[in-house]
Design a protein around this motif. Structure first.
Motif, PDB file in Angstrom:
ATOM      1  N   ALA A  68       5.710 -36.136  32.953  1.00  0.00           N
ATOM      2  CA  ALA A  68       4.565 -36.885  32.443  1.00  0.00           C
ATOM      3  C   ALA A  68       4.645 -36.984  30.920  1.00  0.00           C
ATOM      4  CB  ALA A  68       3.278 -36.186  32.872  1.00  0.00           C
ATOM      5  N   PRO A  69       3.744 -37.757  30.290  1.00  0.00           N
ATOM      6  CA  PRO A  69       3.805 -37.928  28.832  1.00  0.00           C
ATOM      7  C   PRO A  69       3.845 -36.628  28.033  1.00  0.00           C
ATOM      8  CG  PRO A  69       2.300 -39.537  29.775  1.00  0.00           C
ATOM      9  CD  PRO A  69       2.715 -38.645  30.897  1.00  0.00           C
ATOM     10  N   GLU A  70       3.274 -35.554  28.577  1.00  0.00           N
ATOM     11  CA  GLU A  70       3.207 -34.293  27.842  1.00  0.00           C
ATOM     12  C   GLU A  70       4.576 -33.658  27.587  1.00  0.00           C
ATOM     13  OE1 GLU A  70       1.327 -35.038  30.550  1.00  0.00           O
ATOM     14  OE2 GLU A  70      -0.425 -35.552  29.313  1.00  0.00           O
ATOM     15  N   VAL A  71       5.624 -34.149  28.245  1.00  0.00           N
ATOM     16  CA  VAL A  71       6.963 -33.577  28.002  1.00  0.00           C
ATOM     17  C   VAL A  71       7.567 -34.076  26.691  1.00  0.00           C
ATOM     18  CG1 VAL A  71       7.340 -33.379  30.487  1.00  0.00           C
ATOM     19  CG2 VAL A  71       8.275 -35.361  29.266  1.00  0.00           C
ATOM     20  N   LEU A  72       6.914 -35.034  26.029  1.00  0.00           N
ATOM     21  CA  LEU A  72       7.377 -35.510  24.729  1.00  0.00           C
ATOM     22  C   LEU A  72       6.912 -34.535  23.657  1.00  0.00           C
ATOM     23  CD1 LEU A  72       6.457 -39.297  25.094  1.00  0.00           C
ATOM     24  CD2 LEU A  72       8.749 -38.306  25.212  1.00  0.00           C
ATOM     25  N   LYS A  73       7.869 -33.954  22.925  1.00  0.00           N
ATOM     26  CA  LYS A  73       7.559 -32.927  21.939  1.00  0.00           C
ATOM     27  C   LYS A  73       8.277 -33.201  20.623  1.00  0.00           C
ATOM     28  CE  LYS A  73       5.258 -30.302  24.924  1.00  0.00           C
ATOM     29  NZ  LYS A  73       3.799 -30.096  24.825  1.00  0.00           N
ATOM     30  N   LEU A  74       7.613 -32.848  19.524  1.00  0.00           N
ATOM     31  CA  LEU A  74       8.224 -32.967  18.203  1.00  0.00           C
ATOM     32  C   LEU A  74       9.324 -31.923  18.062  1.00  0.00           C
ATOM     33  CD1 LEU A  74       7.516 -34.877  15.820  1.00  0.00           C
ATOM     34  CD2 LEU A  74       6.293 -32.956  14.789  1.00  0.00           C
ATOM     35  N   CYS A  75      10.424 -32.315  17.409  1.00  0.00           N
ATOM     36  CA  CYS A  75      11.553 -31.415  17.228  1.00  0.00           C
ATOM     37  C   CYS A  75      12.261 -31.726  15.909  1.00  0.00           C
ATOM     38  CB  CYS A  75      12.539 -31.540  18.391  1.00  0.00           C
ATOM     39  SG  CYS A  75      13.379 -33.154  18.460  1.00  0.00           S
ATOM     40  N   THR A  76      13.211 -30.906  15.548  1.00  0.00           N
ATOM     41  CA  THR A  76      14.070 -31.155  14.385  1.00  0.00           C
ATOM     42  C   THR A  76      15.477 -31.427  14.888  1.00  0.00           C
ATOM     43  OG1 THR A  76      12.732 -29.701  12.988  1.00  0.00           O
ATOM     44  CG2 THR A  76      14.960 -30.202  12.231  1.00  0.00           C
ATOM     45  N   ARG A  77      16.065 -32.505  14.430  1.00  0.00           N
ATOM     46  CA  ARG A  77      17.412 -32.898  14.843  1.00  0.00           C
ATOM     47  C   ARG A  77      18.287 -33.132  13.607  1.00  0.00           C
ATOM     48  NH1 ARG A  77      18.469 -35.247  19.978  1.00  0.00           N
ATOM     49  NH2 ARG A  77      17.160 -34.205  21.534  1.00  0.00           N
ATOM     50  N   PRO A  78      19.616 -33.058  13.769  1.00  0.00           N
ATOM     51  CA  PRO A  78      20.509 -33.421  12.663  1.00  0.00           C
ATOM     52  C   PRO A  78      20.380 -34.914  12.340  1.00  0.00           C
ATOM     53  CG  PRO A  78      21.678 -32.190  14.364  1.00  0.00           C
ATOM     54  CD  PRO A  78      20.347 -32.556  14.935  1.00  0.00           C
ATOM     55  N   MET A  79      20.596 -35.269  11.107  1.00  0.00           N
ATOM     56  CA  MET A  79      20.620 -36.673  10.713  1.00  0.00           C
ATOM     57  C   MET A  79      21.764 -37.400  11.408  1.00  0.00           C
ATOM     58  SD  MET A  79      18.631 -38.280   8.573  1.00  0.00           S
ATOM     59  CE  MET A  79      19.789 -39.448   7.879  1.00  0.00           C
ATOM     60  N   PRO A  80      21.539 -38.616  11.890  1.00  0.00           N
ATOM     61  CA  PRO A  80      22.672 -39.387  12.430  1.00  0.00           C
ATOM     62  C   PRO A  80      23.578 -39.862  11.298  1.00  0.00           C
ATOM     63  CG  PRO A  80      20.692 -40.730  12.394  1.00  0.00           C
ATOM     64  CD  PRO A  80      20.269 -39.357  11.975  1.00  0.00           C
ATOM     65  N   ALA A  81      24.855 -39.977  11.597  1.00  0.00           N
ATOM     66  CA  ALA A  81      25.820 -40.518  10.632  1.00  0.00           C
ATOM     67  C   ALA A  81      26.289 -41.870  11.140  1.00  0.00           C
ATOM     68  CB  ALA A  81      27.008 -39.582  10.477  1.00  0.00           C
TER      69      ALA A  81
END
Length: 329
Positions: free
Chosen positions: A17-30
Motif C-alpha cells: 500500500a502507499p505506506e511502503v513509500l519511505k524517505l531514504c538517502t541514496r548515492p548521487m546518480p552519475a
C-alpha cells in the motif's frame, strides 16, 4: 556547479500500500555518456508509479528502482556525448525511473525545454502524459481532424491531455468520467460530449453519432468488447492500461466485419531511440500549442516529497481531476 555525493529520495521498501513509500538517502546518480543529471524541482505522480509500488510493474533492468517517470528541474551535469543541453538549462523530462528524488539521470534526448509561461511545477506534469497521448492517439492511432474520438478516464492526467490535444487538432471529442463534476471538467477542456458512465451507456451514445473512429482506453476488462461494438467501420482501438483487467471475451467477427484495428502500447520499455522520436514530434507539433496557451497541463494537487504516500493514496481514490505532483526542491 557542485553537486553532493548523496541525495534524499523516496523508495519502495516492499510491495504494498502507499505506506511502503519511505524517505531514504541514496548515492548521487552519475551520468552515462548520453545522459544528463537533473536537479529535480517537481516530480509527476502517475499510475505506473502506484503499480510499481504494489509489485505489479517492475522497472526495466537498467532503470532505477526508485519510482517517478517524469520531472522538471535544472540540468546540473551532462555526459560526455551530450551536446544539446548545458548545465543550468531548465528542462522537463521523461525518466526511466528515479524521479522521486533530489537528482535523477535520464537520456538527454528525452528532455524537453520548459514551455513559455509555464512554471517548473506545471512542466513536471507534461512528459509522461504528453509522450503517452501523442504516441498512442496520433502516432499509433492516427487521429485526424473531423474524426470522432472517444477516450475513457477523461478527468485523469492522460484524459485531460488527450481531450485538449484532440480538440486542438480538430477531432470531435467524447469522454467518459464517473461524476458530473468530472464530466463538466471534460467539456470545459474541449470535449463535445462527456458521458457519466454511471448513468449512460457510452456504446449507445457513440452509436447515435455514427460510432467512434478512434478509442483510447485505459480501463480494459469488459470495456474491450464494448469498445469493439462502439467503433465505426475502419475504427481503431488503442489500449494503454487495464485498470479492470487485461482479459476479455471478444467476438472477432465484428473486428473482421468492420475492418477494425486493435492495438496498444506501454511507454517505459520502449527504446531510447523510440522515445526520442516521440520527444522530437512533441517539440515541433505540440510545444507550440503550449507556448501559445492553447493546451496546458491540468493541475490537481501538490505534496512534499516526503508525503509521496499521501499523493499515492489520493490518486488511488480517483477523486482527482488532472495531475498530482511532488515538490522536491
Amino acid at each position: 556547479m557542485s553537486v553532493p555525493t548523496t541525495m534524499q529520495a523516496v523508495e519502495i521498501t516492499e510491495a504494498g500500500a502507499p505506506e511502503v513509500l519511505k524517505l531514504c538517502t541514496r548515492p548521487m546518480p552519475a551520468p552515462k555518456a548520453d545522459e544528463i543529471i537533473i536537479k529535480v524541482a517537481y516530480a509527476g505522480v502517475n499510475r505506473p508509479d502506484a503499480l510499481q509500488r504494489a509489485g505489479k510493474y517492475n522497472p526495466p533492468a537498467d532503470a532505477s528502482d526508485l519510482p517517478g517517470l517524469e520531472c522538471a528541474g535544472e540540468v546540473v551535469a551532462i555526459g560526455a556525448a551530450v551536446s544539446n543541453w548545458r548545465v543550468g538549462d531548465q528542462v522537463c523530462a521523461l525518466l526511466p525511473g528515479g524521479g522521486y528524488a533530489e537528482y535523477v539521470a535520464t537520456p538527454a534526448v528525452h528532455a524537453l525545454p520548459v514551455p513559455k509561461g509555464l512554471s517548473l511545477r506545471e512542466a513536471a506534469c507534461l512528459p509522461e502524459t504528453f509522450f503517452t497521448v501523442w504516441s498512442n492517439v496520433f502516432m499509433r492511432g492516427g487521429l485526424q481532424a473531423g474524426e470522432r474520438f472517444l477516450l475513457h478516464g477523461g478527468s485523469s492526467g492522460i484524459g485531460t491531455t488527450a481531450i485538449q490535444l484532440a480538440a486542438a487538432f480538430g477531432a470531435r471529442v467524447f469522454a467518459t468520467a464517473g461524476t458530473d463534476e468530472k464530466c463538466a471538467a471534460c467539456v470545459d477542456l474541449g470535449a463535445e460530449r462527456a458521458i457519466n458512465y454511471r448513468d449512460e451507456d457510452f456504446v449507445e451514445v457513440l452509436k447515435a453519432e455514427g460510432g467512434a473512429d478512434l478509442i483510447l482506453d485505459m480501463v480494459g476488462g469488459d470495456y474491450i468488447a464494448r469498445n469493439v461494438k462502439t467503433l465505426a467501420p475502419d475504427g481503431r482501438l488503442v489500449n494503454i492500461a487495464f485498470l479492470t483487467g487485461p482479459k476479455a471475451e471478444l467476438n472477432f467477427a465484428l473486428v473482421m466485419a468492420k475492418r477494425l484495428t486493435l492495438t496498444g502500447s506501454t511507454l517505459r520499455p520502449q527504446s531510447v531511440a523510440a522515445k526520442a522520436k516521440i520527444a522530437q514530434e512533441l517539440v515541433t507539433k505540440v510545444w507550440p500549442l503550449i507556448d501559445a496557451g492553447i493546451v496546458a497541463p491540468v493541475m490537481h494537487s501538490e505534496f512534499a516529497l516526503e508525503e509521496a504516500s499521501k499523493a499515492h493514496a489520493l490518486m488511488e481514490t480517483n477523486a482527482h481531476i488532472g495531475k498530482i505532483v511532488l515538490r522536491v526542491a
